[in-house]
Design a protein around this motif. Structure first.
Motif, PDB file in Angstrom:
ATOM      1  N   THR A  54     -28.387  21.725  27.535  1.00 39.14           N
ATOM      2  CA  THR A  54     -27.838  21.900  28.835  1.00 39.14           C
ATOM      3  C   THR A  54     -28.818  23.259  29.292  1.00 39.14           C
ATOM      4  OG1 THR A  54     -26.629  23.924  27.672  1.00 39.14           O
ATOM      5  CG2 THR A  54     -25.679  21.444  27.853  1.00 39.14           C
ATOM      6  N   ARG A  55     -28.207  23.872  30.514  1.00 34.75           N
ATOM      7  CA  ARG A  55     -29.083  24.989  30.930  1.00 34.75           C
ATOM      8  C   ARG A  55     -29.060  26.180  29.995  1.00 34.75           C
ATOM      9  NH1 ARG A  55     -26.000  26.947  35.216  1.00 34.75           N
ATOM     10  NH2 ARG A  55     -24.365  25.583  34.733  1.00 34.75           N
ATOM     11  N   ARG A  56     -28.061  26.226  28.883  1.00 32.91           N
ATOM     12  CA  ARG A  56     -28.177  27.166  28.244  1.00 32.91           C
ATOM     13  C   ARG A  56     -28.615  27.151  26.620  1.00 32.91           C
ATOM     14  NH1 ARG A  56     -23.590  26.482  31.083  1.00 32.91           N
ATOM     15  NH2 ARG A  56     -22.441  25.252  29.498  1.00 32.91           N
ATOM     16  N   GLU A  57     -28.463  26.061  26.192  1.00 33.09           N
ATOM     17  CA  GLU A  57     -28.917  25.774  24.858  1.00 33.09           C
ATOM     18  C   GLU A  57     -29.003  24.437  24.383  1.00 33.09           C
ATOM     19  OE1 GLU A  57     -24.420  26.619  23.149  1.00 33.09           O
ATOM     20  OE2 GLU A  57     -26.021  28.163  22.769  1.00 33.09           O
ATOM     21  N   SER A  58     -29.742  24.177  23.325  1.00 29.90           N
ATOM     22  CA  SER A  58     -29.754  22.560  22.902  1.00 29.90           C
ATOM     23  C   SER A  58     -28.625  22.420  21.892  1.00 29.90           C
ATOM     24  CB  SER A  58     -30.869  22.634  22.045  1.00 29.90           C
ATOM     25  OG  SER A  58     -32.179  22.981  22.876  1.00 29.90           O
ATOM     26  N   HIS A  59     -28.167  21.196  21.781  1.00 35.89           N
ATOM     27  CA  HIS A  59     -27.224  20.678  21.029  1.00 35.89           C
ATOM     28  C   HIS A  59     -27.342  19.327  20.138  1.00 35.89           C
ATOM     29  CE1 HIS A  59     -24.015  23.428  22.944  1.00 35.89           C
ATOM     30  NE2 HIS A  59     -24.953  23.231  23.954  1.00 35.89           N
ATOM     31  N   LEU A  60     -26.886  19.112  19.041  1.00 33.44           N
ATOM     32  CA  LEU A  60     -26.797  17.796  18.280  1.00 33.44           C
ATOM     33  C   LEU A  60     -25.541  17.525  18.270  1.00 33.44           C
ATOM     34  CD1 LEU A  60     -28.198  15.816  16.299  1.00 33.44           C
ATOM     35  CD2 LEU A  60     -27.668  17.364  14.504  1.00 33.44           C
ATOM     36  N   ILE A  61     -25.386  16.364  18.732  1.00 30.05           N
ATOM     37  CA  ILE A  61     -23.823  15.775  18.779  1.00 30.05           C
ATOM     38  C   ILE A  61     -24.027  14.448  18.199  1.00 30.05           C
ATOM     39  CG2 ILE A  61     -22.225  15.005  20.092  1.00 30.05           C
ATOM     40  CD1 ILE A  61     -22.523  16.961  22.306  1.00 30.05           C
ATOM     41  N   HIS A  62     -23.341  14.185  17.055  1.00 28.84           N
ATOM     42  CA  HIS A  62     -23.636  13.069  16.256  1.00 28.84           C
ATOM     43  C   HIS A  62     -22.407  12.538  16.047  1.00 28.84           C
ATOM     44  CE1 HIS A  62     -21.910  15.455  12.694  1.00 28.84           C
ATOM     45  NE2 HIS A  62     -22.585  16.278  13.069  1.00 28.84           N
ATOM     46  N   ARG A  63     -22.428  10.874  15.687  1.00 23.71           N
ATOM     47  CA  ARG A  63     -21.158  10.327  15.225  1.00 23.71           C
ATOM     48  C   ARG A  63     -21.738   9.350  14.103  1.00 23.71           C
ATOM     49  NH1 ARG A  63     -17.894   9.909  19.798  1.00 23.71           N
ATOM     50  NH2 ARG A  63     -16.992  11.694  18.770  1.00 23.71           N
ATOM     51  N   PRO A  64     -21.959   9.638  13.109  1.00 23.15           N
ATOM     52  CA  PRO A  64     -22.236   8.501  11.959  1.00 23.15           C
ATOM     53  C   PRO A  64     -21.183   7.448  12.240  1.00 23.15           C
ATOM     54  CG  PRO A  64     -22.372  10.710  11.233  1.00 23.15           C
ATOM     55  CD  PRO A  64     -21.612  10.981  12.471  1.00 23.15           C
ATOM     56  N   ARG A  65     -21.928   6.421  11.673  1.00 23.42           N
ATOM     57  CA  ARG A  65     -20.849   4.997  11.744  1.00 23.42           C
ATOM     58  C   ARG A  65     -21.062   3.947  10.394  1.00 23.42           C
ATOM     59  NH1 ARG A  65     -19.960   1.642  17.034  1.00 23.42           N
ATOM     60  NH2 ARG A  65     -18.337   0.041  16.060  1.00 23.42           N
ATOM     61  N   ALA A  66     -20.219   3.953   9.762  1.00 18.38           N
ATOM     62  CA  ALA A  66     -20.255   2.977   8.585  1.00 18.38           C
ATOM     63  C   ALA A  66     -20.531   1.673   8.907  1.00 18.38           C
ATOM     64  CB  ALA A  66     -19.103   3.321   7.624  1.00 18.38           C
ATOM     65  N   HIS A  67     -21.406   1.033   8.541  1.00 19.41           N
ATOM     66  CA  HIS A  67     -21.535  -0.378   8.915  1.00 19.41           C
ATOM     67  C   HIS A  67     -20.863  -1.520   7.921  1.00 19.41           C
ATOM     68  CE1 HIS A  67     -24.968   0.153  11.733  1.00 19.41           C
ATOM     69  NE2 HIS A  67     -25.187   0.985  10.949  1.00 19.41           N
ATOM     70  N   LEU A  68     -19.789  -1.986   8.599  1.00 23.83           N
ATOM     71  CA  LEU A  68     -18.968  -2.979   7.779  1.00 23.83           C
ATOM     72  C   LEU A  68     -19.645  -4.333   7.693  1.00 23.83           C
ATOM     73  CD1 LEU A  68     -15.562  -1.903   9.087  1.00 23.83           C
ATOM     74  CD2 LEU A  68     -16.578  -1.059   7.281  1.00 23.83           C
ATOM     75  N   HIS A  69     -19.897  -4.895   6.513  1.00 26.84           N
ATOM     76  CA  HIS A  69     -20.578  -6.102   6.438  1.00 26.84           C
ATOM     77  C   HIS A  69     -19.378  -7.035   6.498  1.00 26.84           C
ATOM     78  CE1 HIS A  69     -24.618  -4.346   6.240  1.00 26.84           C
ATOM     79  NE2 HIS A  69     -23.938  -3.620   5.263  1.00 26.84           N
ATOM     80  N   LEU A  70     -18.524  -7.439   7.577  1.00 27.35           N
ATOM     81  CA  LEU A  70     -17.627  -8.255   7.840  1.00 27.35           C
ATOM     82  C   LEU A  70     -18.197  -9.436   8.597  1.00 27.35           C
ATOM     83  CD1 LEU A  70     -14.463  -5.988   8.049  1.00 27.35           C
ATOM     84  CD2 LEU A  70     -15.190  -7.049   6.064  1.00 27.35           C
ATOM     85  N   LYS A  71     -17.630 -10.714   8.663  1.00 29.91           N
ATOM     86  CA  LYS A  71     -18.200 -11.820   9.285  1.00 29.91           C
ATOM     87  C   LYS A  71     -17.463 -11.675  10.642  1.00 29.91           C
ATOM     88  CE  LYS A  71     -18.101 -16.537   9.764  1.00 29.91           C
ATOM     89  NZ  LYS A  71     -17.690 -18.169   9.317  1.00 29.91           N
ATOM     90  N   GLY A  72     -18.602 -11.548  11.593  1.00 29.62           N
ATOM     91  CA  GLY A  72     -18.161 -11.312  13.285  1.00 29.62           C
ATOM     92  C   GLY A  72     -18.019  -9.769  13.628  1.00 29.62           C
ATOM     93  N   ALA A  73     -18.098  -8.842  12.539  1.00 29.39           N
ATOM     94  CA  ALA A  73     -18.206  -7.499  12.838  1.00 29.39           C
ATOM     95  C   ALA A  73     -19.497  -6.864  13.521  1.00 29.39           C
ATOM     96  CB  ALA A  73     -17.844  -6.797  11.510  1.00 29.39           C
ATOM     97  N   ARG A  74     -19.376  -6.229  14.441  1.00 30.03           N
ATOM     98  CA  ARG A  74     -20.259  -5.604  15.202  1.00 30.03           C
ATOM     99  C   ARG A  74     -21.090  -4.239  14.167  1.00 30.03           C
ATOM    100  NH1 ARG A  74     -20.122  -1.598  19.903  1.00 30.03           N
ATOM    101  NH2 ARG A  74     -17.802  -1.993  19.186  1.00 30.03           N
ATOM    102  N   ARG A 121     -17.257  18.267  26.733  1.00 29.18           N
ATOM    103  CA  ARG A 121     -17.647  19.316  25.493  1.00 29.18           C
ATOM    104  C   ARG A 121     -18.504  20.659  26.132  1.00 29.18           C
ATOM    105  NH1 ARG A 121     -20.600  19.024  19.781  1.00 29.18           N
ATOM    106  NH2 ARG A 121     -20.302  21.092  19.001  1.00 29.18           N
ATOM    107  N   LEU A 122     -19.418  19.947  26.529  1.00 26.94           N
ATOM    108  CA  LEU A 122     -20.754  21.100  26.916  1.00 26.94           C
ATOM    109  C   LEU A 122     -20.343  21.587  28.479  1.00 26.94           C
ATOM    110  CD1 LEU A 122     -23.901  19.096  25.913  1.00 26.94           C
ATOM    111  CD2 LEU A 122     -22.530  21.067  24.657  1.00 26.94           C
ATOM    112  N   ASP A 123     -19.291  21.041  29.165  1.00 21.87           N
ATOM    113  CA  ASP A 123     -19.236  21.357  30.613  1.00 21.87           C
ATOM    114  C   ASP A 123     -20.331  21.793  31.330  1.00 21.87           C
ATOM    115  OD1 ASP A 123     -17.039  22.067  32.602  1.00 21.87           O
ATOM    116  OD2 ASP A 123     -17.184  24.309  32.213  1.00 21.87           O
ATOM    117  N   GLY A 124     -21.038  20.807  31.467  1.00 19.91           N
ATOM    118  CA  GLY A 124     -22.367  20.988  32.432  1.00 19.91           C
ATOM    119  C   GLY A 124     -23.218  19.721  32.368  1.00 19.91           C
TER     120      GLY A 124
END
Length: 145
Positions: free
Chosen positions: A5-25, A43-46
């Motif tokens: 942003t104009r003010r600072e750097s950010h790390l935004i993460h969303r780890p996602r478990a991979h499900l090994h199910l037939k037809g699952a993305r 969240r960052l409002d800018g």
């Protein structure tokens, strides 16, 4: 996702478990990236700057249309195969180093440790700034009107 942003750097993460199910993305769809961008913007409002590699999901028409339709979002696309220019590679390196030689009993243990390491990187601003600086790229958010 590394954002600036104009003010600072950010790390935004969303780890996602991979499900090994037939037809699952097993990976993020462009809509998942869009939703993450929206949450980051709220969240960052800018305005934010996002550096994107050439992952096929980042190149979809839907995500390109979304990015083009929002003036608060600036997207920088990296050239093909440019890991030295991708700040996320520096984050991956920090996580790999912290988790090296670790055996996990369950997928939940792996997820817990991964989230802990990402939070550890997220908190001190100098680590995120270092990941961005290591690329040698000057990332300057647009000035507001």
């Amino acid at each position: 996702m590394l954002l600036q942003t104009r003010r600072e750097s950010h790390l935004i993460h969303r780890p996602r478990a991979h499900l090994h199910l037939k037809g699952a993305r097993e990976s993020f769809a462009w809509q998942d990236y869009r939703d993450l961008l929206v949450r980051a913007h709220i969240r960052l409002d800018g305005p934010i700057v996002v550096v994107r590699d050439n992952l096929n999901t980042h190149l979809t028409a839907g995500l390109k249309r979304y990015e083009a339709g929002h003036d608060w979002l600036t997207t920088v696309r990296l050239p093909p195969y440019a890991p030295d220019l991708d700040p996320v590679e520096a984050v991956r390196s920090l996580v790999r180093g912290a988790m090296a030689d670790t055996a996990f009993d369950t997928p939940d243990d792996l997820d817990r440790i991964l989230r802990r390491e990402l939070r550890r990187i997220q908190l001190p601003p100098h680590l995120i700034d270092g990941c961005l600086t290591a690329t040698g790229l000057a990332i300057t958010p647009p000035t507001p009107p």
